[in-house]
Enzyme design. Structure first.
Site, PDB file in Angstrom:
ATOM      1  N   GLU A 196     -10.350  -2.526  -0.806  1.00 16.83           N
ATOM      2  CA  GLU A 196      -9.457  -2.242  -1.940  1.00 16.83           C
ATOM      3  C   GLU A 196     -10.252  -2.025  -3.231  1.00 16.83           C
ATOM      4  OE1 GLU A 196      -6.405  -1.651  -1.506  1.00 16.83           O
ATOM      5  OE2 GLU A 196      -5.809  -2.713   0.303  1.00 16.83           O
TER       6      GLU A 196
ATOM      7  N   ARG B 203      -0.593   6.686  -3.423  1.00 16.81           N
ATOM      8  CA  ARG B 203      -1.164   5.351  -3.562  1.00 16.81           C
ATOM      9  C   ARG B 203      -0.004   4.376  -3.732  1.00 16.81           C
ATOM     10  NH1 ARG B 203      -5.303   5.286  -1.119  1.00 16.81           N
ATOM     11  NH2 ARG B 203      -5.575   3.193  -1.953  1.00 16.81           N
TER      12      ARG B 203
ATOM     13  N   ASN C 261     -10.651   1.466  -5.322  1.00 20.21           N
ATOM     14  CA  ASN C 261     -10.285   1.558  -6.743  1.00 20.21           C
ATOM     15  C   ASN C 261     -11.405   2.192  -7.562  1.00 20.21           C
ATOM     16  OD1 ASN C 261      -7.766   0.490  -6.524  1.00 20.21           O
ATOM     17  ND2 ASN C 261      -8.197  -1.433  -7.583  1.00 20.21           N
TER      18      ASN C 261
END
Lengths: 146, 111
Positions: free
Chosen positions: A48, A106, A52
């Site tokens: 994650e 997303r 990002n």
């Protein structure tokens, strides 16, 4: 407290490095011998944070993402840094289901997943200079052992 | 990463083999969407038995396909989800709109 081991890894913000980063983090953490589930938690949280950095930090540009891992007797600290555009509103970015990129499908669940799979998540960000995500996790399986 | 398709009447069974992250999401999206536009497809079942890893990118992939089949009044469900992946879906509230089943047979029966 002094870490028992440390590592630093630098890689380009290419999406195929997402799997590289999470596997590298899991391999490094495995020397503490946590459970498979705890390893999966680390992999997911790292995935994650690196995603990002690639999608939001650098957008379509290419830059370096740095991952640092410090191992302690029964815990780990992982930081993922980019030198990208930074986060304007950290509080908003951390909200479940908030995404600045709905057109990319997303889900806006990245930070929520990190927070759920790790014990603590810190976000340090400055506009136009970059973001660092620091994540901490104590391995309960090891705490009981020691 | 590989995506396999099997049609059962108007239901398309999508088996994802490998890791579902931001890197593989685009490939899966394109593959599944090009199958959905075929006239025979109405409903979609995602078989997760061969998914070895998933992060939150998977939520967007499933929700996006759900929206696409919803336009043709089709239904979406998921089968064979391991506990790690289940946690991620639960956090997002996805199960409130997309049912999850223990195995493919049940998912097909419920379609």
């Amino acid at each position: 407290m002094q870490p028992v081991n440390e590592m630093e890894l630098k890689f380009l913000s290419k999406s195929n490095n997402e799997s590289f980063a999470r596997v590298a983090a899991a391999a490094f953490v495995s020397q503490l011998d946590p459970t498979l589930e705890e390893m999966a938690d680390i992999k997911t949280a790292v995935s994650e944070a690196v995603t990002n950095a690639i999608i939001h930090g650098y957008e379509n540009k290419v830059g370096f993402v740095t991952m640092r891992c410090s191992l302690y007797a029964d815990s780990v600290e992982i930081s993922i840094s980019d030198e990208g555009m930074g986060i304007e509103n950290i509080e908003l970015a951390r909200q479940p289901l908030y995404t600045s990129k709905p057109e990319m499908e997303r889900s806006g669940m990245g930070f929520t997943v990190m927070e759920n799979f790790m014990d603590r998540v810190e976000v340090i960000s400055q506009l136009n200079s970059g973001t660092t995500i620091k994540m901490y996790k104590t391995f309960k399986s090891l705490k009981n052992k020691n | 990463m590989q995506v396999k398709f099997l049609s059962k009447g108007t239901t398309l069974i999508v088996s994802i083999l490998g890791e579902l992250d931001h890197h593989s999401a685009e490939y899966i999206r394109q593959k599944v969407d090009s199958e959905i536009i075929k006239a025979t497809t109405k409903n979609i079942i995602f078989d997760f038995s061969k998914v070895t890893f998933m992060d939150s990118s998977g939520i967007g992939v499933i929700l996006g396909r759900y929206k696409n089949v919803q336009k043709i009044n089709g239904k979406t469900s998921i089968a064979n989800v391991n506990s790690q992946i289940k946690r991620i879906f639960e956090m997002s509230g996805l199960f409130k709109i997309i049912p999850v089943y223990d195995n493919l047979d049940i998912a097909i029966n419920k379609m």
